[in-house]
Design a protein around this motif. Structure first.
Motif, PDB file in Angstrom:
ATOM      1  N   ARG A 176       0.819  -1.212   0.000  1.00  0.00           N
ATOM      2  CA  ARG A 176       0.000   0.000   0.000  1.00  0.00           C
ATOM      3  C   ARG A 176       0.855   1.265   0.000  1.00  0.00           C
ATOM      4  NH1 ARG A 176      -4.163  -2.699  -1.343  1.00  0.00           N
ATOM      5  NH2 ARG A 176      -5.124  -4.037   0.176  1.00  0.00           N
ATOM      6  N   LEU A 177       0.235   2.317  -0.413  1.00  0.00           N
ATOM      7  CA  LEU A 177       0.840   3.634  -0.368  1.00  0.00           C
ATOM      8  C   LEU A 177       1.360   3.908   1.044  1.00  0.00           C
ATOM      9  CD1 LEU A 177       1.286   6.164  -2.111  1.00  0.00           C
ATOM     10  CD2 LEU A 177      -0.959   6.969  -1.357  1.00  0.00           C
ATOM     11  N   PHE A 178       2.581   4.341   1.159  1.00  0.00           N
ATOM     12  CA  PHE A 178       3.294   4.707   2.383  1.00  0.00           C
ATOM     13  C   PHE A 178       3.789   3.525   3.208  1.00  0.00           C
ATOM     14  CE2 PHE A 178       0.383   8.434   1.726  1.00  0.00           C
ATOM     15  CZ  PHE A 178       1.338   9.243   1.139  1.00  0.00           C
ATOM     16  N   ASP A 179       3.613   2.286   2.727  1.00  0.00           N
ATOM     17  CA  ASP A 179       4.273   1.155   3.398  1.00  0.00           C
ATOM     18  C   ASP A 179       5.783   1.373   3.332  1.00  0.00           C
ATOM     19  OD1 ASP A 179       1.939  -0.215   3.933  1.00  0.00           O
ATOM     20  OD2 ASP A 179       2.247  -1.768   2.407  1.00  0.00           O
ATOM     21  N   GLU A 180       6.483   0.982   4.392  1.00  0.00           N
ATOM     22  CA  GLU A 180       7.937   0.993   4.345  1.00  0.00           C
ATOM     23  C   GLU A 180       8.402  -0.366   3.833  1.00  0.00           C
ATOM     24  OE1 GLU A 180      10.491   3.319   7.321  1.00  0.00           O
ATOM     25  OE2 GLU A 180       8.752   2.650   8.468  1.00  0.00           O
ATOM     26  N   ILE A 181       9.271  -0.328   2.853  1.00  0.00           N
ATOM     27  CA  ILE A 181       9.771  -1.550   2.218  1.00  0.00           C
ATOM     28  C   ILE A 181      11.289  -1.596   2.372  1.00  0.00           C
ATOM     29  CG2 ILE A 181       9.990  -2.833   0.041  1.00  0.00           C
ATOM     30  CD1 ILE A 181       7.097  -2.683   1.018  1.00  0.00           C
ATOM     31  N   ARG A 182      11.793  -2.744   2.807  1.00  0.00           N
ATOM     32  CA  ARG A 182      13.236  -2.969   2.877  1.00  0.00           C
ATOM     33  C   ARG A 182      13.657  -3.706   1.615  1.00  0.00           C
ATOM     34  NH1 ARG A 182      13.252  -5.708   7.227  1.00  0.00           N
ATOM     35  NH2 ARG A 182      13.403  -7.759   6.288  1.00  0.00           N
ATOM     36  N   LEU A 183      14.540  -3.114   0.858  1.00  0.00           N
ATOM     37  CA  LEU A 183      15.091  -3.763  -0.328  1.00  0.00           C
ATOM     38  C   LEU A 183      16.385  -4.439   0.088  1.00  0.00           C
ATOM     39  CD1 LEU A 183      13.653  -0.939  -1.395  1.00  0.00           C
ATOM     40  CD2 LEU A 183      14.507  -1.791  -3.539  1.00  0.00           C
ATOM     41  N   GLU A 184      16.506  -5.721  -0.206  1.00  0.00           N
ATOM     42  CA  GLU A 184      17.682  -6.503   0.180  1.00  0.00           C
ATOM     43  C   GLU A 184      18.391  -7.010  -1.073  1.00  0.00           C
ATOM     44  OE1 GLU A 184      15.422  -8.363   4.107  1.00  0.00           O
ATOM     45  OE2 GLU A 184      15.997  -9.685   2.453  1.00  0.00           O
ATOM     46  N   LEU A 185      19.709  -7.074  -1.016  1.00  0.00           N
ATOM     47  CA  LEU A 185      20.514  -7.504  -2.155  1.00  0.00           C
ATOM     48  C   LEU A 185      21.381  -8.689  -1.767  1.00  0.00           C
ATOM     49  CD1 LEU A 185      22.388  -5.319  -4.632  1.00  0.00           C
ATOM     50  CD2 LEU A 185      23.724  -6.929  -3.307  1.00  0.00           C
ATOM     51  N   ARG A 186      21.447  -9.648  -2.660  1.00  0.00           N
ATOM     52  CA  ARG A 186      22.330 -10.810  -2.522  1.00  0.00           C
ATOM     53  C   ARG A 186      22.982 -11.062  -3.874  1.00  0.00           C
ATOM     54  NH1 ARG A 186      17.997 -11.326   0.594  1.00  0.00           N
ATOM     55  NH2 ARG A 186      18.129 -12.357   2.615  1.00  0.00           N
ATOM     56  N   VAL A 187      24.164 -11.673  -3.858  1.00  0.00           N
ATOM     57  CA  VAL A 187      24.849 -12.046  -5.093  1.00  0.00           C
ATOM     58  C   VAL A 187      24.920 -13.557  -5.149  1.00  0.00           C
ATOM     59  CG1 VAL A 187      27.043 -11.951  -6.354  1.00  0.00           C
ATOM     60  CG2 VAL A 187      26.183  -9.909  -5.197  1.00  0.00           C
ATOM     61  N   GLY A 188      24.603 -14.134  -6.306  1.00  0.00           N
ATOM     62  CA  GLY A 188      24.648 -15.586  -6.491  1.00  0.00           C
ATOM     63  C   GLY A 188      25.971 -16.030  -7.097  1.00  0.00           C
ATOM     64  N   ALA A 189      26.073 -17.320  -7.332  1.00  0.00           N
ATOM     65  CA  ALA A 189      27.297 -17.926  -7.872  1.00  0.00           C
ATOM     66  C   ALA A 189      27.556 -17.446  -9.292  1.00  0.00           C
ATOM     67  CB  ALA A 189      27.186 -19.443  -7.836  1.00  0.00           C
ATOM     68  N   ALA A 190      28.819 -17.113  -9.572  1.00  0.00           N
ATOM     69  CA  ALA A 190      29.214 -16.596 -10.875  1.00  0.00           C
ATOM     70  C   ALA A 190      29.399 -17.711 -11.885  1.00  0.00           C
ATOM     71  CB  ALA A 190      30.514 -15.798 -10.744  1.00  0.00           C
ATOM     72  N   GLY A 191      29.054 -17.399 -13.131  1.00  0.00           N
ATOM     73  CA  GLY A 191      29.366 -18.267 -14.255  1.00  0.00           C
ATOM     74  C   GLY A 191      30.659 -17.799 -14.903  1.00  0.00           C
ATOM     75  N   THR A 192      30.802 -18.035 -16.184  1.00  0.00           N
ATOM     76  CA  THR A 192      32.024 -17.642 -16.891  1.00  0.00           C
ATOM     77  C   THR A 192      32.087 -16.134 -17.125  1.00  0.00           C
ATOM     78  OG1 THR A 192      32.044 -19.780 -18.006  1.00  0.00           O
ATOM     79  CG2 THR A 192      33.382 -18.038 -18.989  1.00  0.00           C
ATOM     80  N   THR A 193      30.991 -15.567 -17.615  1.00  0.00           N
ATOM     81  CA  THR A 193      30.963 -14.141 -17.950  1.00  0.00           C
ATOM     82  C   THR A 193      29.890 -13.373 -17.188  1.00  0.00           C
ATOM     83  OG1 THR A 193      29.415 -14.487 -19.781  1.00  0.00           O
ATOM     84  CG2 THR A 193      31.778 -14.591 -20.308  1.00  0.00           C
ATOM     85  N   SER A 194      29.070 -14.069 -16.399  1.00  0.00           N
ATOM     86  CA  SER A 194      27.936 -13.407 -15.751  1.00  0.00           C
ATOM     87  C   SER A 194      27.709 -13.943 -14.344  1.00  0.00           C
ATOM     88  CB  SER A 194      26.670 -13.594 -16.589  1.00  0.00           C
ATOM     89  OG  SER A 194      26.268 -14.952 -16.583  1.00  0.00           O
ATOM     90  N   PHE A 195      26.851 -13.226 -13.615  1.00  0.00           N
ATOM     91  CA  PHE A 195      26.465 -13.640 -12.271  1.00  0.00           C
ATOM     92  C   PHE A 195      25.096 -13.041 -11.950  1.00  0.00           C
ATOM     93  CE2 PHE A 195      28.934  -9.801 -12.060  1.00  0.00           C
ATOM     94  CZ  PHE A 195      28.246  -8.989 -11.166  1.00  0.00           C
ATOM     95  N   PRO A 196      24.342 -13.694 -11.062  1.00  0.00           N
ATOM     96  CA  PRO A 196      23.038 -13.165 -10.696  1.00  0.00           C
ATOM     97  C   PRO A 196      23.118 -12.242  -9.479  1.00  0.00           C
ATOM     98  CG  PRO A 196      23.267 -15.364  -9.814  1.00  0.00           C
ATOM     99  CD  PRO A 196      24.534 -15.066 -10.573  1.00  0.00           C
ATOM    100  N   VAL A 197      22.296 -11.218  -9.496  1.00  0.00           N
ATOM    101  CA  VAL A 197      22.074 -10.374  -8.323  1.00  0.00           C
ATOM    102  C   VAL A 197      20.608 -10.549  -7.969  1.00  0.00           C
ATOM    103  CG1 VAL A 197      22.105  -8.035  -7.391  1.00  0.00           C
ATOM    104  CG2 VAL A 197      23.870  -8.751  -9.015  1.00  0.00           C
ATOM    105  N   GLU A 198      20.369 -10.929  -6.738  1.00  0.00           N
ATOM    106  CA  GLU A 198      19.005 -11.225  -6.292  1.00  0.00           C
ATOM    107  C   GLU A 198      18.529 -10.160  -5.321  1.00  0.00           C
ATOM    108  OE1 GLU A 198      19.657 -15.110  -4.739  1.00  0.00           O
ATOM    109  OE2 GLU A 198      19.967 -15.961  -6.736  1.00  0.00           O
ATOM    110  N   TYR A 199      17.250  -9.832  -5.420  1.00  0.00           N
ATOM    111  CA  TYR A 199      16.649  -8.794  -4.600  1.00  0.00           C
ATOM    112  C   TYR A 199      15.405  -9.346  -3.919  1.00  0.00           C
ATOM    113  CZ  TYR A 199      19.386  -5.946  -7.830  1.00  0.00           C
ATOM    114  OH  TYR A 199      20.392  -5.425  -8.583  1.00  0.00           O
ATOM    115  N   ARG A 200      15.174  -8.859  -2.727  1.00  0.00           N
ATOM    116  CA  ARG A 200      13.927  -9.129  -2.013  1.00  0.00           C
ATOM    117  C   ARG A 200      13.382  -7.796  -1.533  1.00  0.00           C
ATOM    118  NH1 ARG A 200      13.018 -13.827   1.273  1.00  0.00           N
ATOM    119  NH2 ARG A 200      12.936 -12.381   3.009  1.00  0.00           N
ATOM    120  N   MET A 201      12.080  -7.611  -1.673  1.00  0.00           N
ATOM    121  CA  MET A 201      11.422  -6.424  -1.161  1.00  0.00           C
ATOM    122  C   MET A 201      10.487  -6.880  -0.052  1.00  0.00           C
ATOM    123  SD  MET A 201      12.325  -6.360  -4.351  1.00  0.00           S
ATOM    124  CE  MET A 201      12.395  -5.592  -5.910  1.00  0.00           C
TER     125      MET A 201
END
Length: 135
Positions: free
Chosen positions: A69-94
């Motif tokens: 809802r409007l004016f809810d406080e949301i915590r955005l969280e960041l995690r990094v996953g296992a890397a491949g050869t040229t790329s890697f995932p960045v994961e988010y939770r709200m």
């Protein structure tokens, strides 16, 4: 969780029915990622000149799980996953601050590229850093 930020939702983020506006979440995720890199000594505006590579987003996905809802406080969280050869995932939770409800989760796939925008192998020093962040 490696990095987080708390934001109060505005009308730009959600409507009165609690339906999240998808286009407002991706800039927030990118800002969290850029801030995390900056806080860890990786300046995206200098990376190509100092390291010979920079990062680009290759793919994104996001799931919206519960209304917020409007004016809810949301915590955005960041995690990094296992890397491949040229790329890697960045994961988010709200997460809604009030009741710890998982509002949405997302993932971006980050690729390292050279000055010609060609994908390159992740250099060993950065690979070690990614592995440490992924733990």
């Amino acid at each position: 969780m490696l990095h987080s930020d708390t934001r109060r939702l505005t009308y730009n983020d959600t409507d009165p029915a609690g339906i999240l506006y998808y286009a407002s979440w991706f800039p927030k995720m990118e800002a969290l990622w850029s801030d995390f890199l900056f806080c860890n000594g990786y300046r995206q505006d200098q990376s190509l000149a100092t390291r010979g590579w920079t990062t680009v987003t290759r793919a994104t996905q996001c799931e919206y799980l519960v209304p917020a809802r409007l004016f809810d406080e949301i915590r955005l969280e960041l995690r990094v996953g296992a890397a491949g050869t040229t790329s890697f995932p960045v994961e988010y939770r709200m997460v809604r601050f009030e009741d710890d409800a998982l509002v949405s989760r997302a993932k971006t796939t980050i690729v390292l590229v050279d000055g010609a925008q060609r994908a390159i192998r992740i250099p060993e020093d950065f690979r070690r850093q990614l592995a440490a962040w992924a733990q």
